[in-house]
Write a protein that holds these residues in place. Structure first.
Motif, short mmCIF file in Angstrom:
data_model
loop_
_atom_site.label_atom_id
_atom_site.label_comp_id
_atom_site.label_asym_id
_atom_site.label_seq_id
_atom_site.Cartn_x
_atom_site.Cartn_y
_atom_site.Cartn_z
N ALA A 104 28.35 26.46 29.52
CA ALA A 104 29.47 27.18 28.94
C ALA A 104 29.94 28.27 29.89
O ALA A 104 29.13 28.92 30.56
CB ALA A 104 29.09 27.81 27.60
N LEU A 105 31.23 28.47 29.95
CA LEU A 105 31.85 29.57 30.67
C LEU A 105 32.48 30.49 29.63
O LEU A 105 33.32 30.05 28.84
CB LEU A 105 32.91 29.05 31.64
CG LEU A 105 33.85 30.07 32.29
CD1 LEU A 105 33.08 31.13 33.05
CD2 LEU A 105 34.85 29.36 33.20
N ILE A 106 32.04 31.75 29.60
CA ILE A 106 32.51 32.71 28.61
C ILE A 106 33.13 33.90 29.30
O ILE A 106 32.49 34.54 30.15
CB ILE A 106 31.35 33.20 27.71
CG1 ILE A 106 30.62 32.01 27.07
CG2 ILE A 106 31.87 34.15 26.63
CD1 ILE A 106 29.38 32.42 26.28
N THR A 107 34.36 34.23 28.95
CA THR A 107 35.01 35.42 29.50
C THR A 107 34.80 36.59 28.54
O THR A 107 34.57 36.41 27.35
CB THR A 107 36.51 35.19 29.72
OG1 THR A 107 37.19 35.09 28.47
CG2 THR A 107 36.75 33.92 30.54
N GLY A 108 34.88 37.79 29.08
CA GLY A 108 34.64 38.97 28.26
C GLY A 108 33.24 38.99 27.69
O GLY A 108 33.02 39.33 26.52
N ALA A 109 32.25 38.64 28.53
CA ALA A 109 30.90 38.37 28.04
C ALA A 109 29.95 39.57 28.11
O ALA A 109 28.78 39.42 27.80
CB ALA A 109 30.29 37.21 28.83
N SER A 110 30.43 40.72 28.49
CA SER A 110 29.54 41.86 28.65
C SER A 110 29.38 42.70 27.39
O SER A 110 28.53 43.59 27.33
CB SER A 110 30.02 42.77 29.79
OG SER A 110 31.28 43.33 29.49
N VAL B 194 27.72 30.59 32.45
CA VAL B 194 28.43 31.32 33.49
C VAL B 194 29.26 32.37 32.77
O VAL B 194 30.10 32.03 31.92
CB VAL B 194 29.33 30.40 34.34
CG1 VAL B 194 30.12 31.21 35.35
CG2 VAL B 194 28.48 29.34 35.04
N LEU B 195 29.00 33.63 33.08
CA LEU B 195 29.59 34.74 32.33
C LEU B 195 30.48 35.58 33.24
O LEU B 195 30.14 35.82 34.41
CB LEU B 195 28.49 35.63 31.74
CG LEU B 195 27.42 34.92 30.93
CD1 LEU B 195 26.38 35.93 30.46
CD2 LEU B 195 28.03 34.18 29.74
N THR B 196 31.59 36.05 32.68
CA THR B 196 32.46 36.93 33.45
C THR B 196 32.96 38.07 32.58
O THR B 196 33.09 37.94 31.36
CB THR B 196 33.64 36.15 34.07
OG1 THR B 196 34.35 37.02 34.96
CG2 THR B 196 34.59 35.65 33.00
N ALA B 197 33.21 39.19 33.23
CA ALA B 197 33.81 40.39 32.63
C ALA B 197 34.18 41.30 33.79
O ALA B 197 33.76 41.09 34.93
CB ALA B 197 32.83 41.08 31.68
N ARG B 198 34.96 42.34 33.49
CA ARG B 198 35.39 43.23 34.57
C ARG B 198 34.27 44.18 35.00
O ARG B 198 34.20 44.55 36.17
CB ARG B 198 36.62 44.01 34.13
CG ARG B 198 37.89 43.16 34.09
CD ARG B 198 39.07 43.94 33.61
NE ARG B 198 38.96 44.31 32.20
CZ ARG B 198 39.92 44.91 31.51
NH1 ARG B 198 41.06 45.22 32.09
NH2 ARG B 198 39.75 45.20 30.23
N GLY B 199 33.43 44.62 34.08
CA GLY B 199 32.39 45.59 34.40
C GLY B 199 31.17 44.94 35.03
O GLY B 199 30.37 44.29 34.33
N ARG B 200 30.99 45.10 36.32
CA ARG B 200 29.92 44.40 37.03
C ARG B 200 28.53 44.81 36.53
O ARG B 200 27.66 43.97 36.32
CB ARG B 200 30.02 44.65 38.53
CG ARG B 200 28.98 43.93 39.36
CD ARG B 200 29.17 44.18 40.84
NE ARG B 200 30.48 43.73 41.28
CZ ARG B 200 30.76 42.47 41.63
NH1 ARG B 200 29.81 41.54 41.55
NH2 ARG B 200 31.97 42.13 42.03
N ASP B 201 28.30 46.11 36.37
CA ASP B 201 26.96 46.58 36.00
C ASP B 201 26.53 46.03 34.64
O ASP B 201 25.41 45.52 34.49
CB ASP B 201 26.91 48.11 35.99
CG ASP B 201 27.03 48.71 37.39
OD1 ASP B 201 26.85 47.96 38.36
OD2 ASP B 201 27.30 49.92 37.49
N ASP B 202 27.41 46.15 33.64
CA ASP B 202 27.09 45.63 32.31
C ASP B 202 26.88 44.13 32.35
O ASP B 202 25.96 43.59 31.72
CB ASP B 202 28.19 45.99 31.31
CG ASP B 202 28.21 47.46 30.95
OD1 ASP B 202 27.20 48.14 31.20
OD2 ASP B 202 29.24 47.92 30.43
N LEU B 203 27.73 43.43 33.09
CA LEU B 203 27.63 41.97 33.17
C LEU B 203 26.34 41.55 33.84
O LEU B 203 25.67 40.60 33.39
CB LEU B 203 28.83 41.40 33.92
CG LEU B 203 28.93 39.87 33.95
CD1 LEU B 203 29.18 39.32 32.55
CD2 LEU B 203 30.02 39.42 34.91
#
Length: 218
Positions: free
Chosen positions: A5-11, A30-39
């Motif tokens: 699964a690919l999930i956006t806004g995952a943090s 596979v996870l993505t979000a803008r905040g690198r540290d939280d992600l």
């Protein structure tokens, strides 16, 4: 064969809750979000792949698509509330509305286009997270609601054009998230549903794979 699964806004919020739920079920994520540290913290917790970035950036969308040569589930969860406090349409900044459309409508479509070959190979599924603001006339919610209404129609047509995929546009209802708190205040948001409960229902939806369409989880 392990599902991917690919999930956006995952943090945070629903994206984080769904990632945890799918990880418990043995999915590769596979996870993505803008905040690198939280992600990165979330990815380390779940043993997932983290690719930080902005879904409105075409180069980031390309990186995400290359990370999933085969894909069982795309979850377009990343979203923006827009201007706060929520303004009436009469005074809504048109520039701000264009940016909101970019995040809430154009970016999900771009990611669908980029991952369609991978989804087709696995007869996969697409979840586009929407809102009751897409259908209800709530004062102040016109900008956000209009973008979600557009996302719903994109989903509706995608389902017709890609019969080999399962496409759901999912209204999760009010959840105790930072986005809701930004819109209505922390006290009111605290009384909303725990995102983990919604994520469990969403995982059940994906697992049971009913016919595509609009789904309300509350």
């Amino acid at each position: 064969m392990t599902n991917t699964a690919l999930i956006t806004g995952a943090s945070r919020g629903l994206g984080l809750a769904l990632a945890r739920s799918l990880a418990e079920a043995g999915w590769d994520l596979v996870l993505t979000a803008r905040g690198r540290d939280d992600l990165d913290r979330v990815a380390a917790e779940l043993g997932a792949t983290a690719i930080a970035g902005d879904v409105t950036d075409p180069a980031h969308v390309e990186r995400l698509s290359l990370a999933v040569p085969e894909l069982d589930l795309l979850v377009n969860n990343a979203s923006d509330l827009g201007v706060t406090p929520l303004p009436p349409l009469a005074s809504y900044s048109l520039e701000a509305f264009k940016l909101l459309l970019e995040t809430n409508v154009t970016a999900p479509l771009a990611l669908v286009q980029a991952t369609l070959p991978a989804l087709r190979r696995r007869s996969g599924a697409v979840v586009n997270v929407t809102s009751d603001a897409a259908t209800g006339a709530y004062p102040g919610w016109g900008g956000y609601g209009a973008t979600k209404a557009a996302l719903e129609q994109l989903s509706n047509v995608l389902a017709a054009e890609e019969p080999g995929l399962a496409v759901w546009w999912v209204d999760p209802g009010e959840m105790n998230t930072r986005m809701l708190a930004d819109a209505v205040g922390e006290q009111e948001a605290a009384g909303a549903t725990d995102p983990a409960k919604v994520a469990a229902a969403l995982r059940d939806l994906v697992t049971s794979r009913p016919a595509g369409g609009r789904v309300s989880l509350q």
